[in-house]
Design an enzyme around this catalytic site. Sequence first.
Site, PDB file in Angstrom:
ATOM      1  CG  ASP A  51      -1.618   1.276   1.466  1.00 39.60           C
ATOM      2  OD1 ASP A  51      -2.306   1.724   0.537  1.00 39.60           O
ATOM      3  OD2 ASP A  51      -1.486   1.851   2.567  1.00 39.60           O
TER       4      ASP A  51
ATOM      5  CG  ASP B  99      -1.102   2.168   6.904  1.00 38.77           C
ATOM      6  OD1 ASP B  99      -1.512   2.086   5.725  1.00 38.77           O
ATOM      7  OD2 ASP B  99      -1.025   3.241   7.531  1.00 38.77           O
TER       8      ASP B  99
ATOM      9  CG  ASP C 253      -4.033  -1.258   3.124  1.00 40.58           C
ATOM     10  OD1 ASP C 253      -4.319  -1.024   1.932  1.00 40.58           O
ATOM     11  OD2 ASP C 253      -3.336  -0.507   3.816  1.00 40.58           O
TER      12      ASP C 253
END
Length: 644
Positions: free
Chosen positions: A330, A523, A527
């Site tokens: 991410d 995080d 996600d």
Amino acid sequence: MNIQKRFWVSLVLSLPMLVAMVLMPFGWHLPGGAVTQLVLTTIIMAVAAWPFIQSAWASFKKHHANMDTLVAIGTATAYFYSIYAMLTNQAVFFESAAFVITFVLLGQVFEERMRRNASDAVAKLVDLQAKTAEVLRDGEFQQVPLAEVKLNDIIRVKPGQKIPVDGVITEGNSSIDESMVTGESMPVTKHVDDQVIGATMNGTGTFLFKATKIGDQTMLAQIVELVKKAQNSHAPIQKLTDKVSDVFVPVVLILAIVTFLIWYVLIGATLANALIFAVSVVVIACPCALGLATPTALMVGTGRGAKMGILIKNGEVLEAVSDVKTVIFDKTGTITAGQPQVTDVVGDQEQVLAVAASLEAASEHPLATAILQEAKQYEIAPQAVTEFQAIEGKGVAGLIAGKMAFVGNQKLLTDIQVSPALATQMQTLQDQAKTVVLVGREQQIIGLIAIQDVPKPTSKEAIASLKARGLKTVMLTGDNQRVAAAVAEQVGIDQVIADVLPGDKADQVKQFQENGKVAFVGDGINDAPALTTADVGIAMGSGTDIAIDAGGIVLVKNDLRDVDRALALSKKTFQRIKLNLFWAFIYNVLGIPVAAGVFFGLGLMLSPELAGLAMAFSSLSVVTSSVLLNRAKINTTVLAPAVN
């Protein structure tokens, strides 16, 4: 009775027999002798071992053998032979059955605890929803439970409140933080006819919106469903012990029967002696060490990881890490800091920051914090501002020391022309995916300020170390392509996929899984589906609780370089598990011929008692091997210093 209670029952009842074994050389014996051992072991067999027996029987009916088969056969043989031995005044080894059950249950307790921790992710996702909504009913706004919100209801959201459900704005505007769902690093300004997402956080404005999706149709509900499916889609990893069991168990049983027949029928030994040889074969093959091989290595490996700031949640992750081909990241909060920062100041730095900080001190715009932090770093204090005004979508203006000043974008400028030099610099900064604001006084532009969510200082080194390991690196983000490409170029990412929503992230992970196992590093709440879909989910420690729960590995220090360390530690721990299993089986393989009496003519015989002792030594070797993992060298990728 659950596994934990069964373990404590087995442990408490086994301890007296353990004490007796330790103190026997000093002349101390368990009060009641074999009768006491019989009572204690019978309770253990009836309470703690019974589920193993049931599972073994179920597998037998399906013509299979598993770990439970080994446990059931080993403990039942030790138990029933000991009853026979007690009745015929021979040595008993009830403790072998008791210890096997205790050790195996200990491993299952650890596994159950890990699974329970992982299952909390869905519950925490649901808790993100607003509990109530301010709905227009009978001409006035009323607080109603979320469950009572209907399609097309008009809902009011005030500053700082969560948006209850998905919908479309009908009146007003605001800046909304959607990072938890979309991954967008900057708060998004919303106007009439723009869509809003349930569970996202409203900024400074008040607005009305019409509910278009409620209940299980909202984006958050869909994320919850994605996480559930991803968690349930993981096929149980076939442990090495189970793979061998299908062959090992039948072979051991056949050998035990053959041993008995050879001694009793062909050689003419007594029934008791023939049975002793047969029982010794089964006991030496008893899976005590197998029950310890995985959990002890897992305990030591995870303990060492915790000291390094790396939390490994289960053994499945360890096995998956060994074959990872691609690491997907991410962007916001993982590769980048997750907070806008001033990257460039064009013009007289002190003057530009002084004007900007003075105006932004009275502003609630998301970029104001970045400007104020930059001014504070240079000890530039904001000045008093009068006639302050915030111009929606354009910027802010006001009087500083009686002179008009402004901070904003080009839409704010109507009569002021941007010089060619500044225009060129602005274009250069924008090409680097930075947000640029103009600062001016008295109808004159005095400088530019560029703001960006910058990569973490360690991100470039972390990506390079993974690429040096031969892994492909990919970035998935909800940000636009230009921002994503700029960040990827700075840190050295191989491939960028931008404008990705939560459901698309999980789908993208599945596509990469077609070419090998995938690790995903993230995080945010958005996600969670990807973390659970990936073969190895790695959550940043500064992230949301949901991301941390969904990940199989958590990087407590929030240092992206720990991804490489986590992969190295996981591989080393899994290798130690395989080594433990090797030693557990090698004791069985080497001990079986001795137990069967092959070397009896040479005076070498392994009685059931010695077989039990050998089994204990195999367990000791496995535990020692696991403990030595604390001193094993964790090989991480060391990069050579750059050559200037």
